[in-house]
Design a protein around this motif. Structure first.
Motif, mmCIF file in Angstrom:
data_model
loop_
_atom_site.group_PDB
_atom_site.id
_atom_site.type_symbol
_atom_site.label_atom_id
_atom_site.label_comp_id
_atom_site.label_asym_id
_atom_site.label_seq_id
_atom_site.Cartn_x
_atom_site.Cartn_y
_atom_site.Cartn_z
ATOM 1 N N HIS A 251 0.829 -1.201 0.000
ATOM 2 C CA HIS A 251 0.000 0.000 0.000
ATOM 3 C C HIS A 251 0.870 1.260 0.000
ATOM 4 O O HIS A 251 0.625 2.199 -0.757
ATOM 5 C CB HIS A 251 -0.909 -0.014 1.230
ATOM 6 N N LEU A 252 1.892 1.264 0.856
ATOM 7 C CA LEU A 252 2.788 2.426 0.928
ATOM 8 C C LEU A 252 3.480 2.652 -0.420
ATOM 9 O O LEU A 252 3.571 3.787 -0.893
ATOM 10 C CB LEU A 252 3.848 2.219 2.013
ATOM 11 N N ARG A 253 3.976 1.567 -1.005
ATOM 12 C CA ARG A 253 4.698 1.682 -2.283
ATOM 13 C C ARG A 253 3.812 2.295 -3.357
ATOM 14 O O ARG A 253 4.250 3.151 -4.121
ATOM 15 C CB ARG A 253 5.165 0.298 -2.737
ATOM 16 N N THR A 254 2.539 1.848 -3.419
ATOM 17 C CA THR A 254 1.665 2.346 -4.489
ATOM 18 C C THR A 254 1.171 3.760 -4.217
ATOM 19 O O THR A 254 1.184 4.599 -5.114
ATOM 20 C CB THR A 254 0.402 1.457 -4.616
ATOM 21 N N HIS A 255 0.720 3.991 -2.968
ATOM 22 C CA HIS A 255 0.016 5.247 -2.727
ATOM 23 C C HIS A 255 0.867 6.327 -2.073
ATOM 24 O O HIS A 255 0.562 7.507 -2.186
ATOM 25 C CB HIS A 255 -1.228 4.982 -1.879
ATOM 26 N N HIS A 256 1.877 5.940 -1.304
ATOM 27 C CA HIS A 256 2.697 6.951 -0.625
ATOM 28 C C HIS A 256 4.169 6.645 -0.839
ATOM 29 O O HIS A 256 4.889 6.349 0.111
ATOM 30 C CB HIS A 256 2.388 6.972 0.874
ATOM 31 N N PRO A 257 4.649 6.710 -2.096
ATOM 32 C CA PRO A 257 6.044 6.332 -2.362
ATOM 33 C C PRO A 257 7.042 7.225 -1.622
ATOM 34 O O PRO A 257 8.192 6.814 -1.402
ATOM 35 C CB PRO A 257 6.175 6.473 -3.882
ATOM 36 N N GLU A 258 6.590 8.419 -1.184
ATOM 37 C CA GLU A 258 7.529 9.334 -0.526
ATOM 38 C C GLU A 258 7.800 8.924 0.917
ATOM 39 O O GLU A 258 8.780 9.350 1.523
ATOM 40 C CB GLU A 258 7.007 10.776 -0.621
ATOM 41 N N ARG A 259 6.897 8.096 1.499
ATOM 42 C CA ARG A 259 7.074 7.750 2.916
ATOM 43 C C ARG A 259 8.099 6.640 3.092
ATOM 44 O O ARG A 259 8.244 5.770 2.243
ATOM 45 C CB ARG A 259 5.742 7.288 3.501
ATOM 46 N N LYS A 260 8.743 6.694 4.277
ATOM 47 C CA LYS A 260 9.720 5.659 4.602
ATOM 48 C C LYS A 260 8.968 4.370 4.959
ATOM 49 O O LYS A 260 7.949 4.414 5.645
ATOM 50 C CB LYS A 260 10.542 6.122 5.811
#
Lengths: 64, 694
Positions: free
Chosen positions: A31-40
């Motif tokens: 989910h992070l990779r797809t929607h929030h690539p800027e987050r660690k």
């Protein structure tokens, strides 16, 4: 057969973890990779600790 | 009007369902009509499975298609608000497992055991029909409503659909309910561990084991829940095995031999520390252990019943339906219906059905399986608990569940009294049972847990015989019940603490901060004092506590269920589907009638708290002392306790009536309106969201 068994095992582990308030880590990372690539991306340990604390916060919804 | 798509039923499926119905009816007839000779538990199991299947397939689907109109093409909150953490579209079996683990607790195991004093038939019928027409309807409908409202909580939905004041009233009821639940559950543990060094030792061991697990999970192998739970389980089993040695060694046993009062204080202290300490240290690891042990033990109980296939020794209907029973007072109506709460219908579930579950459901079409199906599973657990209790020798059952005030404290006296009731038992049988399970006495171990433990131990022993194994199984069952009750107690104390800090924050802002040690300690102390008061009261109660407090718990729990069903009724009308208003309406009315009648009988009449207070007051004025009070101060204490209980009962009744008024008002308004007025989130097609995301 082996694939079916390993899938069943995965589902069991997922159910067991969810029952303890720990959602699926891989799903979260995806989910992070797809929607929030800027987050660690947290390590599993960090993710686990955050979820552990969140489970006993009482009521109160959160949103990303 | 939306159209409802239903597939026609094929011939093959018609035949299968007709067969299930016939088999179910036959089994039920055997259970209900056979008199004079013992009935095998398998009849009850088969009847239950048939009733559940038919309820799920027909009534559940009816609600799905006509009342809730679940729409598989509609995007659920898990898809719309997917955040990878709380809102995640999840496989339906995983959601089902999670939901069941969350709703299954001590309730369905304890209530049916207490209700067994009326015989196996009343409890069985109430569980079977209660769950199909009330409990599963409540869980499913609340889940369905929440899924349509961004996975909102019960409180939020009440505020939205019934008005802000109704929401506040319901939340107040929830806090009161929680305190009673914690006190009653803690009391079950106290009753199980009183003067039982073996049990107390193994339960005490769970604390260092949990600490060890906490440290391991935090520092050595972060997040390895399965691994650490296996380590914990091995340690727990060893502690049960070592407990036998403790019990057999008088010098060691003395360290773990407590009376009810001391145990109550220990539990209060435990609840305080578990809730103040960081969660990872004590609370979370215990939670993991208890979750897994709970599911494992339920499976074990199912296996034991299937293989042992015990005969039920309790009569179908006992003489105690007239209200004179020793386990709890009060007639079949309304007290059976508040004694078995979880298992038939439990208000507590509406919190979970509007909590995490609706955030995980990946499709509305799966709500029936999770909501309705999950509750049927819970009812099955209740049926198994009922079987375990009624397959015991009735003499043993009554000696364990009657207060000392009625049966005395020696096996001889107890056997004489119970035989007089018509359940012939010899002192020798009572002593032997105690010896078999590795205890010195089984008398007056009320609260359901010990009875279930003896039942389970006997069932498991009959399929896995071995010397001293019965004592092991008994203490295993006690440990598992104590473990998950204590987990409820510490997690509940923590939630209560946050609620209280919220309120305290209104008065003095800094107290609200959950990081503040002062606020933390203060709020926890208040929370612990609230449930601790009732626990202590139960521990010193002349009738053993459970007798007094369980009705209060039942009334509170069914009150919450009534509120949830009233919400479902109001929304059904607000959606302009009033022709189906009776689906949630009838169980709502039934629960309102039961809670109000039970409440009234507890307020005025021969079995009321008021009458008990009056008895003690009169004795005090006449200068007499009534057992168990040993001095005037204790007499005063009992009078105060009964007055507090009476006040609380009155408040619960007032709460039900208030919510009733709010509901009727909202319904009349909605009935007059020509358009739907419910606060549903707008429909977004699942296909549009999924194609966007990919």
């Amino acid at each position: 057969m082996n694939i079916a068994l390993s899938k069943l095992w995965q589902r069991l582990v997922q159910t067991a973890r969810l029952s303890c308030g720990v959602p699926d880590y891989d799903v979260y990372v995806a989910h992070l990779r797809t929607h929030h690539p800027e987050r660690k991306i947290p390590t599993y340990a960090e993710f686990f600790r955050e979820r552990q604390t969140a489970r006993y916060k009482g009521t109160g919804g959160r949103c990303c | 009007m939306e159209t409802v798509a239903t597939k026609p039923i094929g011939v093959g499926s018609k035949i299968v369902w007709a067969l299930i119905a016939i088999i179910g009816a036959c089994c039920l007839a055997v259970v209900a009509l056979r008199r004079g000779e013992p009935v095998n538990a398998i009849w009850i199991v088969a009847a239950s499975i048939a009733v559940f299947l038919i309820g799920y397939r027909f009534y559940g689907r009816f609600i799905e298609n006509y009342v809730l109109r679940m729409d598989p093409g509609r995007a659920p909150p898990s898809v719309l608000r997917n955040d990878g953490l709380d809102y995640v579209p999840t496989d339906k079996w995983v959601v089902f497992g999670h939901h069941f683990a969350a709703i299954a607790g001590a309730g369905p195991l304890v209530g049916p055991v207490l209700a067994a004093q009326m015989g196996y038939l009343p409890g069985t019928l109430w569980i079977l029909f209660g769950v199909v027409f009330a409990g599963a309807v409540q869980d499913f409908m609340v889940l369905g409503l929440s899924v349509r409202r961004d996975a909102r909580s019960l409180g939020h939905m009440l505020r939205e659909e019934l008005g802000p004041l109704a929401g506040v009233v319901a939340m107040f009821g929830l806090l009161a309910l929680m305190m009673i639940v914690l006190a009653v559950l803690a009391l079950v543990v106290v009753k199980a561990l009183t003067h039982s060094p073996w049990g107390t030792f193994s339960v005490a061991c769970t604390i260092p084991i949990a600490l060890l697990m906490g440290v391991y999970l935090r520092w050595f192998r972060p997040g390895r829940i399965l691994e650490v739970s296996i380590i914990g389980l091995v340690l727990l089993i060893s502690s049960i095995a070592y407990g036998a040695h403790i019990a057999a060694t008088p010098d060691l046993a003395a360290f773990f031999d407590f009376d009810a009062k001391s145990l109550a204080w220990l539990l209060i202290a435990y609840g305080f520390f578990a809730s103040v300490l960081p969660v990872w240290l004590l609370l979370a690891p215990r939670d993991y252990l208890s979750t897994f042990l709970k599911i494992g033990t339920i499976l074990l109980l199912a296996i034991a019943i299937f293989f042992a296939a015990p005969q039920l020794q309790m009569p179908a209907v006992s003489r105690f339906i007239d209200g004179t029973g020793p386990v709890f007072q009060g007639q079949l109506f309304p007290f059976l219906f508040i004694t078995i709460a979880c298992g038939s219908v439990s208000g507590w579930h509406s919190i979970i059905a509007s909590g995490t579950t609706p955030k995980l459901l990946s499709n509305e079409g799966e709500a029936r399986m999770v909501g309705y199906g999950g509750m049927l599973m819970e009812a099955f657990v209740a049926i198994m608990a009922l079987i375990a209790a009624t397959s015991l020798h009735p003499g043993v059952y009554f000696s364990m569940n009657s207060p000392a005030a009625l049966i005395g404290t020696t096996p001889e006296h107890a056997a004489a009294v119970i035989s007089q009731w018509g359940f012939v038992v010899t002192p020798d049988e009572l002593t032997r049972t105690a010896h078999d399970i590795g205890e010195t006495s089984i008398l007056s171990r009320a609260g359901g847990a010990p009875t279930l433990a003896v039942g389970m131990a006997q069932l498991l022993h009959s399929i896995l015989p071995g010397e001293r194994m019965m004592a092991f199984w008994y203490h295993y069952a006690i440990l598992f019940e104590a473990l998950f009750i204590l987990t409820t107690v510490d997690a509940g104390t923590r939630v209560g603490r946050f609620m209280i800090q919220e309120i305290a924050g209104l008065v003095h802002e800094p107290l609200k901060s959950t990081e503040s040690w002062l606020g933390n300690v203060l709020a926890t102390s208040i929370c612990v004092a609230l449930w601790g008061y009732f626990l202590y009261q139960g521990a010193v109660d002349p009738l053993g506590g459970i007798n007094t407090l369980w009705p209060l718990f039942g009334i509170a729990n069914q009150m919450l269920a009534a509120i949830a069903l009233m919400l479902a009724t109001v929304v059904t009308v607000k959606l302009k589907r009033q022709r189906y208003v009776l689906v949630p309406g009838i169980p709502a009315i039934w629960l309102i009638v039961c809670t109000l009648t039970a409440g009234w009988e507890k307020l005025s009449g021969s079995i009321s708290f008021t009458a008990a207070a009056q008895n003690y007051t009169q004795a005090l004025q006449a200068g007499q002392l009534l057992a168990p009070a040993k001095n005037v101060a204790q007499m005063q204490q009992i009078i105060t306790n009964n007055r507090v209980d009476a006040t609380l009962t009155g408040l619960f009744m007032l709460l039900v009536l208030t919510m009733c008024a709010f509901s009727v008002y909202a319904m009349i308004k909605a009935w007059r309106s020509s358009v739907p007025t419910a606060h549903e989130a707008p429909r977004i097609a699942l296909s549009s969201v999924v194609s966007q995301a990919s």
